[in-house]
Scaffold this motif. Structure first.
Motif, PDB file in Angstrom:
ATOM      1  N   ASP A   1       1.858 -18.065  13.646  1.00 35.84           N
ATOM      2  CA  ASP A   1       1.672 -19.268  14.465  1.00 35.84           C
ATOM      3  C   ASP A   1       2.998 -19.984  14.711  1.00 35.84           C
ATOM      4  N   ARG A   2       3.834 -20.018  13.686  1.00 35.18           N
ATOM      5  CA  ARG A   2       5.154 -20.654  13.818  1.00 35.18           C
ATOM      6  C   ARG A   2       6.002 -19.938  14.867  1.00 35.18           C
ATOM      7  N   ILE A   3       5.949 -18.616  14.880  1.00 30.66           N
ATOM      8  CA  ILE A   3       6.713 -17.839  15.858  1.00 30.66           C
ATOM      9  C   ILE A   3       6.118 -18.034  17.251  1.00 30.66           C
ATOM     10  N   GLY A   4       4.796 -17.991  17.331  1.00 35.70           N
ATOM     11  CA  GLY A   4       4.101 -18.334  18.562  1.00 35.70           C
ATOM     12  C   GLY A   4       4.390 -17.457  19.766  1.00 35.70           C
ATOM     13  N   ARG A   5       4.532 -16.179  19.562  1.00 32.18           N
ATOM     14  CA  ARG A   5       4.759 -15.255  20.678  1.00 32.18           C
ATOM     15  C   ARG A   5       3.570 -14.306  20.788  1.00 32.18           C
ATOM     16  N   PRO A   6       3.226 -13.873  21.996  1.00 32.41           N
ATOM     17  CA  PRO A   6       2.030 -13.038  22.173  1.00 32.41           C
ATOM     18  C   PRO A   6       2.088 -11.675  21.486  1.00 32.41           C
ATOM     19  N   HIS A   7       3.272 -11.142  21.242  1.00 35.22           N
ATOM     20  CA  HIS A   7       3.384  -9.821  20.615  1.00 35.22           C
ATOM     21  C   HIS A   7       3.410  -9.903  19.080  1.00 35.22           C
ATOM     22  N   VAL A   8       3.211 -11.099  18.529  1.00 35.58           N
ATOM     23  CA  VAL A   8       3.240 -11.308  17.081  1.00 35.58           C
ATOM     24  C   VAL A   8       1.844 -11.622  16.583  1.00 35.58           C
ATOM     25  N   ARG A   9       1.425 -10.911  15.524  1.00 36.10           N
ATOM     26  CA  ARG A   9       0.131 -11.215  14.920  1.00 36.10           C
ATOM     27  C   ARG A   9       0.194 -11.049  13.412  1.00 36.10           C
ATOM     28  N   ALA A  10      -0.809 -11.580  12.762  1.00 32.08           N
ATOM     29  CA  ALA A  10      -0.846 -11.608  11.302  1.00 32.08           C
ATOM     30  C   ALA A  10      -1.888 -10.637  10.765  1.00 32.08           C
ATOM     31  N   LEU A  11      -1.670 -10.237   9.515  1.00 35.24           N
ATOM     32  CA  LEU A  11      -2.564  -9.315   8.845  1.00 35.24           C
ATOM     33  C   LEU A  11      -2.533  -9.625   7.353  1.00 35.24           C
ATOM     34  N   MET A  12      -3.711  -9.697   6.734  1.00 34.57           N
ATOM     35  CA  MET A  12      -3.764  -9.839   5.287  1.00 34.57           C
ATOM     36  C   MET A  12      -3.714  -8.438   4.698  1.00 34.57           C
ATOM     37  N   LEU A  13      -2.725  -8.193   3.817  1.00 34.37           N
ATOM     38  CA  LEU A  13      -2.499  -6.848   3.296  1.00 34.37           C
ATOM     39  C   LEU A  13      -1.885  -6.923   1.911  1.00 34.37           C
ATOM     40  N   ASN A  14      -2.452  -6.182   0.984  1.00 35.69           N
ATOM     41  CA  ASN A  14      -1.962  -6.113  -0.380  1.00 35.69           C
ATOM     42  C   ASN A  14      -0.972  -4.956  -0.492  1.00 35.69           C
ATOM     43  N   ALA A  15       0.277  -5.254  -0.757  1.00 35.37           N
ATOM     44  CA  ALA A  15       1.314  -4.233  -0.847  1.00 35.37           C
ATOM     45  C   ALA A  15       1.092  -3.270  -2.014  1.00 35.37           C
ATOM     46  N   GLY A  16       0.265  -3.639  -2.956  1.00 37.82           N
ATOM     47  CA  GLY A  16      -0.019  -2.781  -4.092  1.00 37.82           C
ATOM     48  C   GLY A  16      -1.112  -1.759  -3.850  1.00 37.82           C
ATOM     49  N   ASP A  17      -1.674  -1.737  -2.650  1.00 35.56           N
ATOM     50  CA  ASP A  17      -2.755  -0.819  -2.306  1.00 35.56           C
ATOM     51  C   ASP A  17      -2.240   0.208  -1.291  1.00 35.56           C
ATOM     52  N   ARG A  18      -1.828   1.351  -1.800  1.00 37.59           N
ATOM     53  CA  ARG A  18      -1.221   2.394  -0.970  1.00 37.59           C
ATOM     54  C   ARG A  18      -2.113   2.814   0.196  1.00 37.59           C
ATOM     55  N   THR A  19      -3.390   3.000  -0.068  1.00 36.25           N
ATOM     56  CA  THR A  19      -4.319   3.422   0.975  1.00 36.25           C
ATOM     57  C   THR A  19      -4.435   2.365   2.072  1.00 36.25           C
ATOM     58  N   ALA A  20      -4.530   1.098   1.677  1.00 32.92           N
ATOM     59  CA  ALA A  20      -4.651   0.016   2.652  1.00 32.92           C
ATOM     60  C   ALA A  20      -3.384  -0.121   3.487  1.00 32.92           C
ATOM     61  N   VAL A  21      -2.230   0.029   2.861  1.00 36.57           N
ATOM     62  CA  VAL A  21      -0.971  -0.059   3.602  1.00 36.57           C
ATOM     63  C   VAL A  21      -0.872   1.095   4.607  1.00 36.57           C
ATOM     64  N   ALA A  22      -1.175   2.310   4.171  1.00 36.90           N
ATOM     65  CA  ALA A  22      -1.129   3.460   5.084  1.00 36.90           C
ATOM     66  C   ALA A  22      -2.111   3.278   6.240  1.00 36.90           C
ATOM     67  N   ARG A  23      -3.309   2.783   5.938  1.00 38.76           N
ATOM     68  CA  ARG A  23      -4.311   2.558   6.980  1.00 38.76           C
ATOM     69  C   ARG A  23      -3.821   1.506   7.973  1.00 38.76           C
ATOM     70  N   ALA A  24      -3.231   0.427   7.480  1.00 40.33           N
ATOM     71  CA  ALA A  24      -2.719  -0.626   8.365  1.00 40.33           C
ATOM     72  C   ALA A  24      -1.616  -0.086   9.270  1.00 40.33           C
ATOM     73  N   ILE A  25      -0.747   0.736   8.716  1.00 40.35           N
ATOM     74  CA  ILE A  25       0.322   1.349   9.519  1.00 40.35           C
ATOM     75  C   ILE A  25      -0.282   2.185  10.644  1.00 40.35           C
ATOM     76  N   GLN A  26      -1.255   3.010  10.305  1.00 36.54           N
ATOM     77  CA  GLN A  26      -1.875   3.878  11.302  1.00 36.54           C
ATOM     78  C   GLN A  26      -2.644   3.080  12.350  1.00 36.54           C
ATOM     79  N   GLU A  27      -3.428   2.094  11.902  1.00 35.46           N
ATOM     80  CA  GLU A  27      -4.248   1.319  12.843  1.00 35.46           C
ATOM     81  C   GLU A  27      -3.406   0.480  13.795  1.00 35.46           C
ATOM     82  N   THR A  28      -2.254  -0.010  13.342  1.00 31.89           N
ATOM     83  CA  THR A  28      -1.391  -0.825  14.200  1.00 31.89           C
ATOM     84  C   THR A  28      -0.332   0.004  14.908  1.00 31.89           C
TER      85      THR A  28
END
Length: 103
Positions: free
Chosen positions: A43-70
């Motif tokens: 929100d602070r950056i406020g540009r259309p190409h910027v978005r947020a994601l809740m992600l736990n860096a300690g969860d390898r599967t979730a991080v890999a999935r987020a990389i692939q999905e985005t």
């Protein structure tokens, strides 16, 4: 380039702001495990190409999935050093370039 900045502490915040300021990427995902922290920075950056994601860096599967999905092509790891190998392995799993700011 599609960039994911993982970690919204001081270093992650400065890095995300610099990526947004320099227009180096056509997509900037800001991710953090703390609810709302990534969204506040997006929100602070406020540009259309910027978005947020809740992600736990300690969860390898979730991080890999987020990389692939985005369709992230570069992950900048500004999370805690204890997660470095987990995040690095997730990047290898997902075929994503990796930059580690902690070590």
């Amino acid at each position: 380039m599609k960039v994911l900045v993982l970690g919204c502490g001081a270093v992650g915040t400065v890095s995300a702001l610099k990526f947004a300021q320099e227009a180096m990427c056509d997509q900037l995902i800001i991710a953090d495990a703390m609810p709302g922290r990534a969204q506040q920075l997006a929100d602070r950056i406020g540009r259309p190409h910027v978005r947020a994601l809740m992600l736990n860096a300690g969860d390898r599967t979730a991080v890999a999935r987020a990389i692939q999905e985005t369709r992230t092509t570069l992950l900048l790891n500004a999370a805690l050093p204890a997660t470095n190998l987990i995040v690095m392995r997730a990047c290898l799993d997902a075929g994503c370039d990796y930059i580690d700011l902690a070590s």
